[in-house]
Every structure is written in structure tokens, then in C-alpha cells.
Design a protein around this motif. Sequence first.
Motif, short mmCIF file in Angstrom:
data_model
loop_
_atom_site.label_atom_id
_atom_site.label_comp_id
_atom_site.label_asym_id
_atom_site.label_seq_id
_atom_site.Cartn_x
_atom_site.Cartn_y
_atom_site.Cartn_z
N TYR A 144 0.86 -1.18 0.00
CA TYR A 144 0.00 0.00 0.00
C TYR A 144 0.90 1.23 0.00
CZ TYR A 144 -3.49 -3.41 1.46
OH TYR A 144 -4.32 -4.50 1.52
N PHE A 167 -2.46 5.13 -3.51
CA PHE A 167 -3.61 5.84 -2.95
C PHE A 167 -3.20 7.28 -2.62
CE2 PHE A 167 -3.87 1.37 -1.96
CZ PHE A 167 -5.17 1.03 -2.30
N VAL A 362 -8.92 3.33 3.93
CA VAL A 362 -8.46 2.37 2.90
C VAL A 362 -8.07 1.05 3.55
CG1 VAL A 362 -6.59 1.87 1.26
CG2 VAL A 362 -7.68 4.13 1.25
#
Length: 368
Positions: A144, A167, A362
Amino acid sequence: MKVINVVGARPNFMKMAPIIEAMNRYPDKIRHLLVHTGQHYDEKMSQSFFVDLGMPKPDINLEVGSGSHAEQTARIMVEFEKVCLQEKPDLVIVVGDVNSTMACTITAKKLGIQVAHVEAGLRSRDMTMPEEINRLCTDVLCDYLFTTDHFADENLAAEGVPADKIFFVGNVMIDTLLKHRALASTLDLSRKLGLVPKGYATLTMHRPGNVDDKRILTGILEALAEIAKELPIVFPIHPRTKKMAEQFGLGHFFNSGEKVEGIWITEPLGYLEFLHLNMNARLVLTDSGGLQEETTVLGVPCITMRPNTERPITCEVGSNIMVGNDKTRILEEARKILSGEIPQGRSPEKWDGHAAERIVEVLVEKLG
């Protein structure tokens, strides 16, 4: 979901504090531990940052201390592996670009643990910076990647990172600044020091490229001394800079007396104290990364004494000016600001105080 949050150096505390606060809103979904590697181990300074930021004391302190990059990285990996084997987390979160960031990422990934990198995708393209090596190694391994701006997104995409790992959430360091700005404004530190708002500059300087070469450091200090004839400079001096200035016989550039004039040195300050000084400064001079971001949001002109930046967004929309370490350029840009040519900037997209909330949302969606 069991998460280990990693901090290693003081800038990490500012980035991790809002993430911990956001995680605490999901007590039924997230269990988290805070691991401090002890990479920055000044007890007085570390303690003041934890208190200022309202962070819990670390659950685990690896106490690795100083050493060469290799020694420090190796110690962190050995000790963090023990923590991971004992705690068996589902996710490790690392922030920033210090040795702890890279070391804990490598260790976790080799144990099959997912890793999230907050402040991913920043690039200076300068491989003489240890931080650049740490960023590249960390980002290529992480599951991530939470980014602060469009430049970071573009860097990761160009390096072949799949879009579903990236992200864009904003800047957690700005979360911390916006939360604490009102409190910092109530401090009376500047009055105690005899300073008036917009009547001084603040300075940070510690990069090896600026302080480890006598000729370069002399030139920078000569420029700063000229500026300080018109505007006193408050300098919470970094231990590395202090050591090198003394070694090179340049201590005469600094004033440590009771009256704030010239380049006036202090001990390192706590987060709130330093935020207070920067909020009220007419000008900030730095070779740090984080200050480029903070001054952009505060609307304070920033002269960055580096040849490159991993935060170009601060130059694109903010009030940051890159000058390298050239004496002439430093003086030229400072004199423009002192004469009233103030660069007008604005806050970048999503630097709104809610980046940590987006990160945790998230993670809960993906792993919760």
C-alpha cells in the motif's frame, strides 16, 4: 487486523500521530502497537515530541542508537524481526524515508507481512542522499503506497507500480500541523526571546552536502551572516552542524548570547515551540524536507538551500524557492523577500487535515 506502526526519527512522530488517532476510531477492527526503533535516541527531544503530539508511549523501543548506515540498518532489522515473529502482525506501517523505514519494510516483507508506506513516491533523483535510497527500496516492496501529491503518483507509475497499490490521500504531516496550529499560536516563546512577529527568520541546516565541506559551509554562513544584519536568524542548531562548525573553526558566525541578533543559536526545540517560531517568522531558511511542506501551508516564504527537492509540489503551488548552497543565490532570494517580494502560494490538494483518516479508511476497507 493487527498493525505495527513504526517510528524511528522525530519527523516520523509527526507523521504517525494522526494515523494512530484515526486508528483509535476503529477499536473493533484495528489493534495496533507502536514500535520506536530508537534511531533518534535523544531522550529529552523524543519525550517532548511524544508529549507535544499527544502520542502514546511506544509499546516497544528497540533502542538501536547511532552508528553507520549499515550498522544502524542491520540492528533495526535484527531487533524488528524478533518483534514481528512474536507479535505476528497483519500489517506494518512505515512513514517517511529514514533508515528505520527501509529496514522494517525489508524485514516484514521477508516474513510475508504486508507493508504500507505513508509518504510514498517522493523522489529527489539524488542518489547521494541516503533518504533517496531508502525511498526507492521501500516503495518497490510495499503493498500500500499512500501519496501526498500528483508528483508522487506519477513517480510510482513511471516506476511500474500497479495503480491499485497507489492511494492519493494527502499529507499526514499537515494533519498534525493543522491540529496543533492554534495551540502553538498561544505560546509566548517568541516574546520570551524578545522577538516580534515577522521580525526574524528561522533556520534549519544539517544535510551532509551543506555542513560536511568547509568551503560550502563557510559560504552558506557568510550569506546567512549578511541576511542577519537586517533580520536576526534563530537557529535551533543540529548536533551534526554544531560539530562540523566547531571542527572547521566557524563558531564565530554564531551568537549564543542573551540578545537575539545575528545567527542566534538555541538547543533543538520541541514541536510546538518550533511551529510557533515558524508561524511568526518573516522567512524560513532550510535544507530539510518537512519544513518545505509546513511553510507552504503556513504561507511563510521558504528558501531551500538544496540543489533538488523530493517535494516539488511546494515550488509548484507553494512559497518554496530552491537556491542550492550558492552564497549569491541565497542572498539574492533573501533580499527579494526582505524588500517585500513575497512569493504567493496555496495549499496543495488534499493537504486539509484529513489524510490520516483517508489512510485508515483504505486499510479498513482492504484488510478489516
